[in-house]
Every structure is written in C-alpha cells, then in structure tokens.
Design an enzyme around this catalytic site. Structure first.
Site, PDB file in Angstrom:
ATOM      1  N   GLU A   1       0.760  -1.135   0.045  1.00 64.75           N
ATOM      2  CA  GLU A   1      -0.038   0.251   0.095  1.00 64.75           C
ATOM      3  C   GLU A   1       0.936   1.234  -0.080  1.00 64.75           C
ATOM      4  OE1 GLU A   1      -3.189   0.050   2.645  1.00 64.75           O
ATOM      5  OE2 GLU A   1      -4.254  -1.919   1.943  1.00 64.75           O
TER       6      GLU A   1
HETATM    7  C1  LIG Z   1       3.209  -9.309   0.696  1.00 59.70           C
HETATM    8  C2  LIG Z   1       2.879  -8.408  -0.446  1.00 59.70           C
HETATM    9  C3  LIG Z   1       1.464  -8.178  -0.788  1.00 59.70           C
HETATM   10  C4  LIG Z   1       1.095  -7.422  -1.824  1.00 59.70           C
HETATM   11  N1  LIG Z   1      -0.255  -7.262  -2.096  1.00 59.70           N
HETATM   12  C5  LIG Z   1      -0.482  -6.820  -3.214  1.00 59.70           C
HETATM   13  C6  LIG Z   1      -1.912  -6.833  -3.840  1.00 59.70           C
HETATM   14  O1  LIG Z   1      -2.748  -7.387  -3.201  1.00 59.70           O
HETATM   15  N2  LIG Z   1      -2.286  -6.197  -4.845  1.00 59.70           N
HETATM   16  C7  LIG Z   1      -1.246  -5.402  -5.523  1.00 59.70           C
HETATM   17  O2  LIG Z   1      -1.667  -4.654  -6.608  1.00 59.70           O
HETATM   18  N3  LIG Z   1       0.128  -5.043  -5.007  1.00 59.70           N
HETATM   19  C8  LIG Z   1       0.517  -5.970  -3.943  1.00 59.70           C
HETATM   20  N4  LIG Z   1       1.696  -5.657  -3.610  1.00 59.70           N
HETATM   21  C9  LIG Z   1       2.615  -4.819  -4.387  1.00 59.70           C
HETATM   22  C10 LIG Z   1       3.099  -3.808  -3.574  1.00 59.70           C
HETATM   23  O3  LIG Z   1       2.090  -2.651  -3.547  1.00 59.70           O
HETATM   24  C11 LIG Z   1       4.270  -3.389  -4.067  1.00 59.70           C
HETATM   25  O4  LIG Z   1       5.447  -4.316  -3.388  1.00 59.70           O
HETATM   26  C12 LIG Z   1       4.832  -1.907  -3.636  1.00 59.70           C
HETATM   27  O5  LIG Z   1       4.043  -1.140  -4.428  1.00 59.70           O
HETATM   28  C13 LIG Z   1       6.370  -1.620  -3.944  1.00 59.70           C
HETATM   29  O6  LIG Z   1       6.743  -1.992  -5.037  1.00 59.70           O
HETATM   30  P1  LIG Z   1       8.154  -2.832  -5.524  1.00 59.70           P
HETATM   31  O7  LIG Z   1       8.049  -4.101  -4.307  1.00 59.70           O
HETATM   32  O8  LIG Z   1       8.116  -3.272  -6.863  1.00 59.70           O
HETATM   33  O9  LIG Z   1       9.173  -2.106  -4.961  1.00 59.70           O
HETATM   34  P2  LIG Z   1       9.837  -0.907  -5.914  1.00 59.70           P
HETATM   35  O10 LIG Z   1       8.641  -0.097  -6.527  1.00 59.70           O
HETATM   36  O11 LIG Z   1      10.974  -1.326  -6.936  1.00 59.70           O
HETATM   37  O12 LIG Z   1      10.767   0.024  -4.922  1.00 59.70           O
HETATM   38  C14 LIG Z   1      11.939  -0.304  -4.228  1.00 59.70           C
HETATM   39  C15 LIG Z   1      12.211   0.913  -3.170  1.00 59.70           C
HETATM   40  O13 LIG Z   1      12.549   1.904  -3.936  1.00 59.70           O
HETATM   41  C16 LIG Z   1      11.851   2.834  -3.373  1.00 59.70           C
HETATM   42  N5  LIG Z   1      11.094   3.824  -3.947  1.00 59.70           N
HETATM   43  C17 LIG Z   1      10.483   3.653  -5.236  1.00 59.70           C
HETATM   44  N6  LIG Z   1      10.287   5.026  -5.746  1.00 59.70           N
HETATM   45  C18 LIG Z   1      10.935   6.082  -4.732  1.00 59.70           C
HETATM   46  C19 LIG Z   1      10.927   7.294  -4.932  1.00 59.70           C
HETATM   47  N7  LIG Z   1      10.293   8.140  -5.738  1.00 59.70           N
HETATM   48  N8  LIG Z   1      11.262   7.922  -3.794  1.00 59.70           N
HETATM   49  C20 LIG Z   1      11.755   7.227  -2.897  1.00 59.70           C
HETATM   50  N9  LIG Z   1      11.765   6.005  -2.668  1.00 59.70           N
HETATM   51  C21 LIG Z   1      11.474   5.259  -3.607  1.00 59.70           C
HETATM   52  C22 LIG Z   1      10.587   2.268  -2.648  1.00 59.70           C
HETATM   53  O14 LIG Z   1       9.812   2.709  -1.553  1.00 59.70           O
HETATM   54  C23 LIG Z   1      11.137   0.839  -2.115  1.00 59.70           C
HETATM   55  O15 LIG Z   1      11.697   0.909  -0.964  1.00 59.70           O
HETATM   56  C24 LIG Z   1       2.028  -6.687  -2.335  1.00 59.70           C
HETATM   57  C25 LIG Z   1       3.482  -6.906  -2.260  1.00 59.70           C
HETATM   58  C26 LIG Z   1       3.990  -7.581  -1.118  1.00 59.70           C
HETATM   59  C27 LIG Z   1       5.307  -8.053  -0.809  1.00 59.70           C
END
Ligand SMILES: Cc1cc2nc3c(=O)[nH]c(=O)nc-3n(C[C@H](O)[C@H](O)[C@H](O)COP(=O)(O)OP(=O)(O)OC[C@H]3O[C@@H](n4cnc5c(N)ncnc54)[C@H](O)[C@@H]3O)c2cc1C
Length: 825
Positions: free
Chosen positions: A502
């Site tokens: 989220e």
């Molecule tokens: C257990 C679990 C359940 C989930 N459930 C759902 C679900 O039900 N439905 C769904 O659609 N998604 C779901 N997700 C996805 C979740 O929303 C994403 O994991 C999340 O949006 C982050 O994306 P990413 O993991 O690809 O990280 P990335 O986008 O690759 O980010 C990597 C890091 O970079 C940081 N970052 C990125 N951009 C910036 C910025 N501009 N400034 C500072 N920091 C930044 C992030 O905070 C993070 O720390 C789930 C994820 C997990 C792990």
C-alpha cells in the site's frame, strides 16, 4: 517620547498585527493612525518621516485592487504560469483524492483546536461490540498460528469457513447486501484483535475489506454489478483479490504496462464487443485462492469501436472471474515465512465483455482516481490497525515477560537499559492507538483523509517495526526460537510486508506525505494553481490576486508567530482548557507556525525542485506527521475521559513527537541549499536555539511501571489484545503470571534476604530454595505451594520449543526437489 520608544511602538504594533493575522486594510489603518500620532506628538526628523510616509503610500497602493492587480499580480501570474510544473492526470487524481481534515489545520500555522476537540469520540455499537466479543474472540481461540504458518502454510479449512461464514470479509459491505456494515472504528478494532493473535489471519481478513473489489463496487460499480457480487462477497462465496502492481511497475503503479484493447470477440458462443486483456501481476494477496480478480490495466480503443474519438482511456478497473480462459493463477509467493495467500497472476489474450469493467464503460479511464480515492480510507485502517494490534500484543507480552524473567536476581524490566526500550515501546503504542482510533473516528464522521492516510501508513508501520525489534531485544533467545511457544517471531517476520505494501514506506515518506500535503492542505497553493489554470483569464487573475496576497500575508504572519512563540516558548499561545496538557497544545501551535513558514519559503524558492529534493520534503513531512500524531494523542486522551493515570504516556508521546519535529526542522535548515535563506528561516524558527526536550529518564521509568504491573493503564493501552487465559494462548498465560508475580516477588525476596543471605537456604534453583525455605520456616505451606505454582508457570513461559530435524524439514510429505519457478520470467 524618544525616537527609540516610537520605533519600538511601531515594531510592536507590526508584530501584533502580523501575529493576529490582521487584514491588509486593518494594518494600513492602524499604521496610518500611528504615523499621524507620531507626526503630532513625536519629534520626527524629516528624512525619517519621509521614509514612514513612503511605507504608508505603498500600503495604500496595495489596498487598491485595480492597481495591485495591474502592477503586481498580473505580471507575477505570467511568470508563475511558466514556473508551474506540468502535472499528469494521475498526479492530479492523486492530489484531488479524499478530503482535507486536521492536516489542513496544521498547515494553517494556527490550528483551530475546537474543530478537533468537538469531534465525537469513536464508539462501538452494541452489535459491533458483540461481534468483537463473539465471532472475533472465537476466531482468535480457533487460531493455531504455528500450525498455519509452519505446517500448512495456509489457514485450515475450518478457519476459512469460519471467516467467510461469519462475515469477516464483509465488514464494509452494507447490510442490504448481507454485509456487516461496520464503522471504520469497528473495522479497525477487529483487525487490532486479530493482529494481536496472528498476523497471517489479520492480513487475510484485511485485504477484502480494504482497497479491493468490494470497496470499488460499492462506490463505482453498476447496480447490476453490486446486486450480483456484493451478496456473494458478503456470504464468502466469492473471495476477491485486487491486482495492480507487477514486475515492471511497483511503486510507480501508474506506469503499468498491462493493456486492454477494445475489440470484438467470442464470449459464451456469441460475438460481442469486449476487451482483450494481457497482463502480468505479482505479489497479489489472496490471488491463489481468489474466485474473482479485480484488475487494473490501461484501456485502449485503437479502432474507436466505442464511438468516440478517444483511443487511449488510461487506467481502468475490471472484475474478472478466476476461471476466465487465458488466466494463469494459483501459484504462490512465500512472503517472509509468514505464508498468507499471495501469488502472481498472468493473463494472455483474456477476452471479457464490457460489463466486466467496474462501473461499466462510463468509468473507463477512471481507474486511478477510483484507486486513490479509496486508498484515503483503506490506508487509514488496514495496516495501521494491524500494526497497532501487533504493537499492543508486543507491549502486553513484553511488560509481563520483563517482570517475570529475572536475571542477576532482578526482573529484567528493572534494568535501566531495558527500561529505556520498554518505555519506548509503551509510549509508541499509545501514539499508534491514538492515531488509529481518532482517525477512524474522523472517517466515521465523513472524512476521507488522504494525507493522514499516508502518515498513518508510514509512521504506524515504522513504529510497528521498531516495537517488533524492541520486543525481540527484551525477550532475547525466547523471541528468536520459533515454535508454538513463540509469540513474537511471526509478527517480526511480517514487518517488511507492512512496510512495503500500500505504498512502500520510503516512497510514502519521501514523495507523498509532504508532496501531497503541501499542495492539498495548504490554504493558498491549490487556489493559486487552480486560478493560474482557469480558462476564464479575468476570473483567474482576480482569484490569483486574492490567493497571492492572502498567501503573502499568511507567510509574514507565520514568520512572526513562529518567532514570537519560539521566544516565549509558546507560553501565551491561546489553547483550550484541557487540564495538564495545555503546554503540548501550545507547542504544537508553535511548530505549526514554524512549519507553515518553512514550507512557504521552501516552495517559493525551490518550486518544483523541492519534489526532487526528497530528503528535504521528507523532513517537512516528518514535522507535519509529528504534529498530527501529537494532536491525535491529545484528542485520544480527551476521548478516553482524561485518565490521569495515563498522563505520563501522553507526556512521553508528545515530548517524543515534538522533539522529533524540532530536530527534523533543524535538519531541514541544516540541509537547505541556500545558506542565506536557511539563516533567515532559522532567525524566525529557532531564535533561542533548540529549546524543546525529549522525554526524561524518570518519565520513562513512570511508563515502564505502568506495564510491569497489572495496572489500569496497562489494560487501557492494550485493550483489544486477545488475552483469554487458555493453554494455547501465551499472552493470556503471561498476564496470569504477571498478576501472580505481585504475590510471588515478596516471597522470593524473603527467601533471598532471610534464607540465602543468612545461609539457611543453599540450593541453587528456586524449587530447591522453596523446599529449604519451607523446612526452615521461612515460608508457610500455602506460600510454598503458591511459589512452586508460580515458578512452574514462569518456566513454562520461559521455555522454548525444540524439534527433531525431520520435523523442521519443509512439508510433511517428501517433495520433488526442483528450483522454484520465477514468476513472469
Ligand atoms: C506481501 C505483499 C503483498 C502485496 N499485495 C498486493 C496486492 O494485493 N495487490 C497489488 O496490486 N500489489 C500488492 N503488492 C505490491 C506492493 O504494492 C508493491 O510491492 C509496492 O508497491 C512496492 O513495489 P516494489 O516491491 O516493486 O518495489 P519498488 O517499486 O521496486 O521499490 C523499491 C524501493 O524503492 C523505493 N522507491 C521507489 N520510488 C521511490 C521514490 N520516488 N522515492 C523514494 N523511494 C522510492 C520504494 O519505497 C522501495 O523501498 C504486495 C506486495 C507484497 C510484498
């Protein structure tokens, strides 16, 4: 009167006018009157008098609308339009989502406390309370967390049946569709309780009630979609999931490459107009068991089959049954050894009718707006409540454990080093409970607080992380060794999940809290932006002029308010009568003015560059969050009827937060790129330096005393924790032992002082010492029996599980060993 006194009078007058936010007209009249008096009764020199008259002339000029607009506002508007950063539709949707609530008051530099204090305290209805005491309590009793996390990697069938049939997935669905229609507060309380027992069950229940098909259908679905799905979701016949993010788009979810093309195709034997979907999603909670998938994708109509000129509609949401041909679903991810149902979904040329679009074709392209709007509510509840439940359980358990676990002949909670950590856990949990319950109350009052939802998501999950670490430290090896007797390990493992979902926390802190707040909550910025974009140029210029001069007056006033309150330590700032907590209200007033001033200087001088300077905006976001959380603490204290015994918690929480606000403002100034401006701001914000102090050690000791003993404050703070005393609930057993320790400790002390020190008792362990003390007449039979019973209970808690190697090998049946498939490779 000498000239010096006249100058002092002028300065004092100007400060008073600015402090009280006098209008330009009032300021001009007062200044004019003062100047007249100076001319008549003072002995001004001519050059000095000329300067003062010129100032009056400028003020008069500024009061004449036509002149001011022509010579100042209109030319400035031209430059402003060029400076205004371009904004995508998704950014606009995000900015406009939800409502501005207490966050707006904090941006004002002078919050109207009456607004917060007059809001009704959140309350459960009799029906909601009965659900928490009935099905929720029963569900907690049924949970065997070790069984579902270690042996099954799933909820057992009877638990799935129970959560579905009792309406746990239907808390937000209205009664007319068969749902529970709970208030946000009740919804939050259910999650608090479940999270105190099992993070996996809490996550499983949270998702269908949060941002997902149910919520989207309620607000945007067509009547047919609601009539079809909502009763089925309420009865648990459908299990929903919502798929937005994928391998290429995580944090930047608006950039999903998943597409839906409007085309003709065969559906159930007929050719119809529909959407051909291709998508690849991952990390989707409940996906492996979902029967219906909420899907976000980008909709295109290259052949203009929808009959408009538009070919690119943007993000759109649809609801798709699991068994639709072309969908691959069912495999699972393994999130941090706390295996709730979560997995990937892929779709290849999945053809669905237009009726599957949530809200039908009229909502095509509205997907992002729908998602961010609903996020304002869902993000305030699911993760903040689950984190609070886990924190409450951790404090409940750790307070008791730190009392019954003795080392060096002393309960470990009495060592100063442990005390500091336990105090932090206690005070932080009070902040979390205050924030989640007061904000849920605001939602029940009709708010959709989008900026607070980001603050709660970020800070409460970060607090959850810190509390999970602290609890681990205090428990030592007991927290580390997993097994049925471990009540901390799984919660600890789940922490990164809460941090990531989220809106991942780094992004939320760096980009969202202040970025959205600065534009959305600021009393003038959005008005200026809207005026600059107004197609009616005349109206736009007039609106811009009003906003611009309002803004200038606002900034000057906040600078003065900030300096005056910093110099006087906010002692004279007006706040409501709250008995014992007024000083905290006053300090929030002070930081609110300083924050508003710093925000304006930063936005005026850095403009769009501030978005790139994430560390600066993150720090300003921290200041805003600290003030917000401190306000929640004060309101929570009022809501709970000003319990005097809780005052140390209130003081610790406010001191901790306001000290952090001060330090973040200081760090913001230290890193502000323009050093001259930084010094200028520092003059108004910290004219006496950093004067606010963090909580003291004696205050921390007071907090710890509240949780090391079975006090009413401990009960209030941990209200909602599943604490029923039964053999399978370590928390209930811990509390029972804590209550017994009140009687057992004096007996143990007697053995030590009158037995061990005098040589009458020589045994090395407690059972032996009890035996000898009984024989030496130091304990009665009843006392010895009581102490034996206490010691047995304590050792039962302190002991950890051990296993044969085979028991730890994954799976009960031999499995074919092969590399895990890389999803979406
Ligand atoms: C257990 C679990 C359940 C989930 N459930 C759902 C679900 O039900 N439905 C769904 O659609 N998604 C779901 N997700 C996805 C979740 O929303 C994403 O994991 C999340 O949006 C982050 O994306 P990413 O993991 O690809 O990280 P990335 O986008 O690759 O980010 C990597 C890091 O970079 C940081 N970052 C990125 N951009 C910036 C910025 N501009 N400034 C500072 N920091 C930044 C992030 O905070 C993070 O720390 C789930 C994820 C997990 C792990």
């Amino acid at each position: 009167m000498s000239t010096v006194i006249w100058i002092l009078l002028f300065v004092l007058g100007a400060l008073t006018l600015a402090y009280n936010r006098a209008s330009l007209l009032t300021a001009t009249l007062v200044y004019g009157g003062g100047l007249l008096a100076y001319g008549l009764f003072g002995e001004p020199s001519l050059p000095w008098l000329i300067v003062l008259w010129v100032v009056l002339a400028v003020l008069v000029f500024l009061n004449i609308d036509a002149l001011r607009i022509r010579f100042i506002s209109r030319p400035f508007l031209r430059t402003y339009r060029r400076m205004l950063p371009s904004m995508s539709q998704t950014e606009k949707d995000a900015l406009e989502a939800g409502t501005v609530w207490w966050d707006g008051e904090l941006f004002s530099g002078g919050p109207d406390w009456e607004k917060l204090l007059s809001a009704a305290a959140p309350k459960l209805t009799a029906e909601e309370q009965a659900f928490i005491d009935g099905p929720c309590e029963e569900l907690c009793r049924m949970i065997d967390d070790w069984d579902l996390t270690h042996r099954r990697a799933d909820l057992p069938p009877h638990l799935w049946d129970y959560v579905k049939s009792k309406g746990f997935f239907a808390m937000i669905i209205p009664k007319k569709y068969g749902g529970l229609e709970f208030s946000a507060y009740a919804h939050s309380c259910v999650l608090v309780k479940l999270a105190s027992r099992s993070g996996v069950v809490a996550s499983t229940v949270a998702v269908p009630n949060s941002l997902g098909p149910g919520e989207l259908l309620l607000h945007y679905g067509t009547q047919e979609q609601r009539d079809h799905y909502l009763p089925r979701l309420a009865r648990g016949e459908e299990v929903p999931c919502f798929a937005l993010t994928g391998p290429r788009a995580g944090s930047d979810a608006a950039s999903i490459p998943d597409s839906g093309i409007i085309c003709k195709g065969m559906f159930e034997g007929r050719e119809i107009l529909g959407v051909k979907l291709n998508f690849s999603k991952r990390y989707i909670t409940l996906a492996p068991v979902a029967t219906v998938v909420g899907l976000a994708f980008k909709l295109f109509d290259p052949d203009k089959l929808l009959g408009t000129d538009k070919t690119d509609y943007g993000i759109t949401c649809a609801l798709i049954p699991r068994h639709t041909p072309g969908i691959t679903i069912g495999r699972r991810h393994f999130p941090m050894n706390a295996p709730f149902q979560n997995g990937p979904i892929q779709g290849k040329d999945v053809f669905v009718p237009l009726d599957y679009l949530i809200g039908g074709i009229k909502m095509a392209g509205q997907g992002w707006r729908m998602l961010v709007e609903q996020l304002s509510v869902g993000r305030c509840i699911s993760l903040p409540s689950s984190a609070t439940g886990a924190a409450k359980a951790a404090v409940f358990a750790t307070g008791a454990y730190a009392r019954i676990r003795r080392q060096f002949n002393v309960p470990v909670g009495q060592f100063e080093g442990v005390m500091e950590v336990l105090a932090r856990m206690t005070g932080t949990t009070y902040i979390m409970d205050a924030a989640r319950s007061v904000t849920a109350g605001a939602i029940d009052g009709g708010e959709k607080p989008s900026v607070p939802s980001a603050m709660l998501k970020y800070h409460l999950t970060e607090y959850g992380r810190s509390i999970a670490n602290d609890a681990m430290d205090i428990h030592g090896g007991k927290g580390i060794c997993l097994g049925p007797k471990n009540y901390l390990g799984r919660g600890y493992q789940l922490v990164p999940v809460a941090i990531t979902v989220e809106g991942a926390n780094l992004l939320t802190r760096s980009l969202i809290i202040f970025g959205q707040g600065a534009i959305r909550c600021h009393p003038f910025v959005l008005r200026e932006m809207n005026a600059a974009k107004d197609k009616d140029k005349r109206k736009g210029t007039i609106d811009f002029d009003a906003a611009l001069f309002g803004h200038i007056g606002f900034t000057i006033s906040n600078a003065v308010r900030s300096m005056v309150m910093a110099l006087t330590l906010a002692r004279f700032s007006r706040v409501p009568e709250t008995g014992g907590t007024q000083r905290f209200y006053q300090h929030i007033n002070r930081f609110s003015a300083s924050f508003a001033f710093a925000t304006d200087v930063a936005m005026l001088t850095l403009g769009g560059y501030l978005k790139k300077k994430e560390s600066l905006s993150a720090r300003l976001g921290d200041v805003l969050s600290c003030m917000y959380l401190a306000s929640m603490v004060l309101k929570h204290y009022e809501n709970q009827g000003r319990q005097e015994a809780d005052l140390p918690l209130v003081e610790w929480a406010c001191r901790n937060l306001l000290y952090k606000a001060q330090e973040q403002l200081h760090t913001f100034l230290r890193n502000f790129p323009n050093r001259f401006l930084a010094a200028f701001m520092r003059f108004f914000i910290f004219p006496r330096g950093q004067t606010y102090h963090a909580p003291s050690d004696p205050l921390s000791q007071e907090l710890v005393d509240q949780v090391l003993h079975p006090t009413v404050t401990r009960d209030r703070l941990t209200d909602g924790v599943y604490r029923t005393v039964e053999p399978t609930n370590p928390l209930g057993l811990l509390h029972e032992a804590l209550v017994l320790s009140e009687t057992a400790e004096p007996l143990e002390k007697r053995i030590r002082v009158e037995g061990v020190k005098t040589g009458k008792v020589t045994a090395l362990d407690l059972p032996g010492q009890i035996q000898q003390a009984l024989a030496a007449g130091l304990l009665s039979e009843t006392e010895a029996a009581m102490l034996r019973d206490y010691d047995r209970r304590v050792m039962d808690i302190v002991n950890v599980d051990d296993f044969a190697t085979e028991e730890l090998v994954a799976g009960q049946q031999p499995v074919e060993l092969r590399p895990a498939r890389v999803s979406n490779a």
